[in-house]
Scaffold this active site. Structure first.
Site, mmCIF file in Angstrom:
data_model
loop_
_atom_site.group_PDB
_atom_site.id
_atom_site.type_symbol
_atom_site.label_atom_id
_atom_site.label_comp_id
_atom_site.label_asym_id
_atom_site.label_seq_id
_atom_site.Cartn_x
_atom_site.Cartn_y
_atom_site.Cartn_z
ATOM 1 C CG ASN A 49 8.525 0.662 -1.215
ATOM 2 O OD1 ASN A 49 9.407 -0.194 -1.115
ATOM 3 N ND2 ASN A 49 7.347 0.520 -0.625
ATOM 4 C CG ASP A 50 5.722 2.781 1.342
ATOM 5 O OD1 ASP A 50 5.906 2.726 0.129
ATOM 6 O OD2 ASP A 50 4.717 2.304 1.906
ATOM 7 N N PRO A 51 8.834 6.012 2.754
ATOM 8 C CG PRO A 51 8.248 8.274 2.978
ATOM 9 C CD PRO A 51 8.136 7.103 2.044
ATOM 10 C CD GLN A 68 8.096 -0.947 3.540
ATOM 11 O OE1 GLN A 68 7.488 -1.843 2.978
ATOM 12 N NE2 GLN A 68 8.494 -1.042 4.792
ATOM 13 C CB SER A 106 4.503 1.425 5.866
ATOM 14 O OG SER A 106 5.120 1.510 4.613
#
Length: 600
Positions: A49-51, A68, A106
Site C-alpha cells: 500500500n502506501d509509498p 508498506q 508510514s
C-alpha cells in the site's frame, strides 16, 4: 548490466545469511493475468500500500522507493536510476522491535546536511515516532537500515505529545531558527477534527512540539500528510507551499496551496474555498490514496507517487491472486495557469517507453448513433493523447443537457467487455459530483449498476421529481420540490431539474461497469467523475492523456488539472481494442496519437 549483476550478487549473499529479501520470484500460485507491466509492484508478490521514504540520493544518482509491504506492515524497498525501472532490495524496516512488532507504519526520508538519509516512521499504536539510518553508509544502495537505540524519538505516552502518525520529510527555515529541522505528522484533536502537529529538532533525535501546522474542524483524522515548498514556481504564482493529507473518512487525498509563516510555524491556505476536504481539492478522483512526494534535486522538481488500490476483493496478503496494490506512475507537481491550483502529470521520462513505430494518428467526427470508431494500436499497455471537442452547444442550454465524448479501451471485439474514459459536458445543476440534495425524498429506486446516470434518468422520466441524489451503494433517491438544500458528500452525485442551465460543467470520467464479465471476484464496477476547472481553458474542448497498463488506468485532463486512476479486470484475451464513441450529441476527436508502451 554491471549494476544489476552487483545487486543480484548482493541479494544472493543476503539470502545465504537468511535475511528477509525482496527480489525473489514467487511460485506459480501468483495470478499474473492483471499484473501491471509499468506500475511498480514488488517481488516477492504480496500486499502493498502506501509509498514511504522516497528520496533521491545525489551522491549515487539513485532514486529510492519504500512502501508498506505485507502484513503486519514492514517497509519494502527498491531503487531506480530513472523512476521507471526498479530493482528490489531487502526489507528496509521489519517488525523486529517491541515498539513496532505490530506494524511499521508510514513515514518519510530526509537527507541531512551531510547527505545522510534519515527515516522517521510511525508504528501501529499511533503513539510513537522512530528513527533509522542506513546500516552501512558506504553501501550505494542503502540495502539495509538500522533503528537507533534511542527509539522511539517521540513517544506520546512519555513526552505528552499528541497521538498521531506518518511523519513528513523535514524542512528548514531560511530566517527563523535556520539551524533546526521541522516536520509534522497527522492526527485528530477531537471528534470530526483533523490536524498536522509540527515538531522541531537540532539533531533528529530530540524533538520539541511547535503546535499545529494546519487543522480542520470537520474532516476527521488526517493521515499521510505532506508539506513542501514549490520548486521554481512560475512568475504568476500566488502561493509558495503545498500541503496534502489523506482522509480516513473517505479514503481520498486532498491538497491545498498557500503560504508558510516561519515565525508562527503555520500554513495558511490561499482561500477557505480551496482548503482540505473540499471536492475540487482532490489529487485524484479515483482509486488513489496515501500519496507521497519527494524533491528530485537532479531536475529541480517535486515528484509524486500514490497507492492505486485494488477494486476487487483481496486479503491482507494479496490472496487469492498472490499480490495486491500498485504504485502510480511518478507524477511531477506544478501549478496551474491561475498560479494557485496544484497539477500532477506523468514525468517526461514515461514517454521514453513509447514504441514509436506503433503510433497511430487520427482526427474523427462522431455523431450519436454512429458505429464505434476503431483506433489503434491494440494492446493492454498504451499511452494515448487527444483532444475532445463537443459540437453544437446550444446558445440556451437546456437544464438536462448532457453530452459525453468517450474513448473505450481494453474492449473485446464484440464489446462484451470494455472500460472507458472521457469528458461529459453537463448542465451545471444536472450532474453535480460530491453533492447531496437534502430535500424530501418521495421515492427510493434501486439501480441495476453502479452508474449515477441511471438515477438521473429516473428523475428525468418522473414528472414529480425535482432533484435526485445517487449514493455509491447503488441507492437512487428522488426528491420533491421542497428545498433544495445541498451539502458535500464524497460518495454522492446529485442533480436538480430546471428548464435552462446557467452554467455548463466539464467532467472527467471513467466507467468500469462493463469492464469484466467476472461476477465472483468482488470487482467494484463503477462510473466515477470529477469536475475539470474551466478558468483559462476553452469551454468546448479538453486535452486528455490516458495510460493503460493491464489492470491500471490513469487519465489526465488538461495536463493534470483533473486526474482519475482506476483498476479494471477484463477476462477475455481479445480485450485489447480501442474505440471512439459519443453519448447524447456530436463530438470531434482531435489529433489522437496512441502508442504501445514497453518497459525493457
Amino acid at each position: 548490466m554491471a549494476l544489476q549483476r552487483t545487486v543480484a550478487l548482493l541479494v544472493g549473499v543476503l539470502m545465504l545469511l537468511d535475511w528477509k529479501v525482496l527480489g525473489v520470484k514467487n511460485g506459480e500460485d501468483v495470478d499474473r493475468t492483471h499484473l501491471p507491466d509499468l506500475h511498480y509492484v514488488p517481488e516477492p508478490y504480496n500486499w502493498m500500500n502506501d509509498p514511504n521514504g522516497l528520496y533521491y540520493d545525489p551522491r549515487t544518482e539513485l532514486y529510492h522507493l519504500m512502501f508498506q509491504y505485507e502484513t503486519p506492515r514492514t517497509w519494502g524497498h527498491a531503487y531506480s536510476k530513472d523512476l521507471l525501472h526498479w530493482t528490489d532490495l531487502p526489507i528496509a524496516l521489519d517488525t523486529d522491535e517491541p515498539y513496532d512488532e505490530g506494524g511499521v507504519y508510514s513515514g518519510s526520508t530526509t537527507l541531512l546536511d551531510d547527505g545522510t538519509p534519515a527515516i522517521l516512521y510511525s508504528v501501529w499504536t499511533n503513539d510513537k515516532t522512530c528513527l533509522a539510518f542506513p546500516s552501512n553508509l558506504a553501501d550505494p544502495y542503502a540495502s539495509n537500515w538500522s533503528k537507533v537505540p534511542e527509539n522511539p524519538v517521540i513517544d506520546s505516552t512519555r513526552d505528552g505529545a499528541p497521538d498521531g502518525r506518518d511523519p513528513t520529510t523535514a524542512w528548514r527555515h531560511t530566517v527563523v531558527d535556520p539551524e533546526l529541522y521541522y516536520m509534522c505528522y497527522g492526527m485528530s484533536p477531537g471528534p470530526n477534527q483533523g490536524a498536522a502537529v509540527t515538531f522541531s529538532s537540532p539533531d533528529f533525535y530530540t524533538w520539541t512540539e511547535q503546535g499545529y501546522l494546519h487543522e480542520s474542524n470537520w474532516t476527521g483524522f488526517w493521515e499521510c500528510p505532506d508539506f513542501f515548498q514549490i520548486p521554481s514556481p512560475p512568475a504568476n504564482a500566488m502561493v509558495s507551499h503545498i500541503f496534502k493529507v489523506s482522509l480516513e473518512s473517505d479514503f481520498r487525498d486532498y491538497w491545498t496551496t498557500g503560504t508558510y509563516d516561519e515565525a508562527t510555524v503555520r500554513f495558511t491556505p490561499y482561500s477557505t474555498m480551496t482548503d482540505i476536504g473540499t471536492p475540487n481539492q482532490l489529487i485524484d478522483y479515483g482509486t488513489y490514496y496515501a500519496s507521497k512526494t519527494f524533491y528530485d534535486s537532479s531536475k529541480d522538481r517535486q515528484v509524486l507517487f500514490g497507492w492505486i488500490r485494488e477494486e476487487r476483493t483481496v486479503d491482507d496478503h494479496g490472496k487469492p491472486y498472490g499480490w495486491a496494490g500498485a504504485q502510480s506512475l511518478p507524477r511531477e507537481i506544478s501549478l496551474g495557469a491561475n498560479g494557485i491550483r496544484m497539477l500532477s502529470y506523468p514525468i517526461p521520462e514515461v514517454a521514453s517507453l513509447r514504441v514509436e513505430d506503433s503510433q497511430q494518428f487520427l482526427t474523427w467526427h462522431v455523431n450519436e448513433g454512429d458505429n464505434l470508431i476503431s483506433v489503434g494500436p491494440t494492446g493492454t499497455t498504451l499511452d494515448m493523447e487527444l483532444s475532445v471537442r463537443v459540437l453544437d452547444i446550444p446558445a440556451s442550454i437546456p437544464g438536462n443537457y448532457s453530452v459525453s465524448c468517450e474513448v473505450m479501451v481494453l474492449a473485446t471485439e464484440d464489446t462484451a467487455e470494455w472500460t472507458s474514459y472521457g469528458v461529459m459536458w453537463a448542465a451545471g445543476n444536472w450532474y453535480m459530483p460530491n453533492t447531496e440534495i437534502l430535500a424530501d425524498t418521495y421515492s427510493v429506486q434501486p439501480t441495476s449498476n453502479d452508474d449515477p446516470r441511471e438515477c438521473q434518468g429516473f428523475c428525468q422520466e418522473d414528472a414529480n421529481c425535482f432533484a435526485y441524489t445517487y449514493y455509491q451503494n447503488g441507492t437512487c433517491q428522488l426528491k420533491g420540490k421542497t428545498g433544495p438544500v445541498s451539502s458535500q458528500c464524497t460518495t454522492c452525485v446529485s442533480g436538480i431539474k430546471s428548464d435552462e442551465a446557467t452554467t455548463l460543467s466539464r467532467l472527467l470520467y471513467t466507467n468500469t461497469i462493463h469492464s469484466s464479465l467476472s461476477t465472483i471476484d468482488g470487482h467494484k464496477k463503477r462510473y466515477r467523475a470529477g469536475e475539470i476547472p474551466t478558468a483559462g481553458y476553452t469551454q468546448d474542448q479538453v486535452f486528455l492523456r490516458a495510460v493503460v497498463d493491464k489492470s491500471v488506468l490513469e487519465v489526465f485532463a488538461e495536463k493534470g488539472e483533473a486526474v482519475i486512476s482506476r483498476r479494471t479486470y477484463p477476462t477475455r484475451s481479445d480485450a485489447t481494442n480501442n474505440y471512439f464513441s459519443t453519448i447524447g450529441g456530436s463530438c470531434l476527436f482531435l489529433d489522437y496519437v496512441g502508442w504501445n508502451l514497453v518497459l525493457e
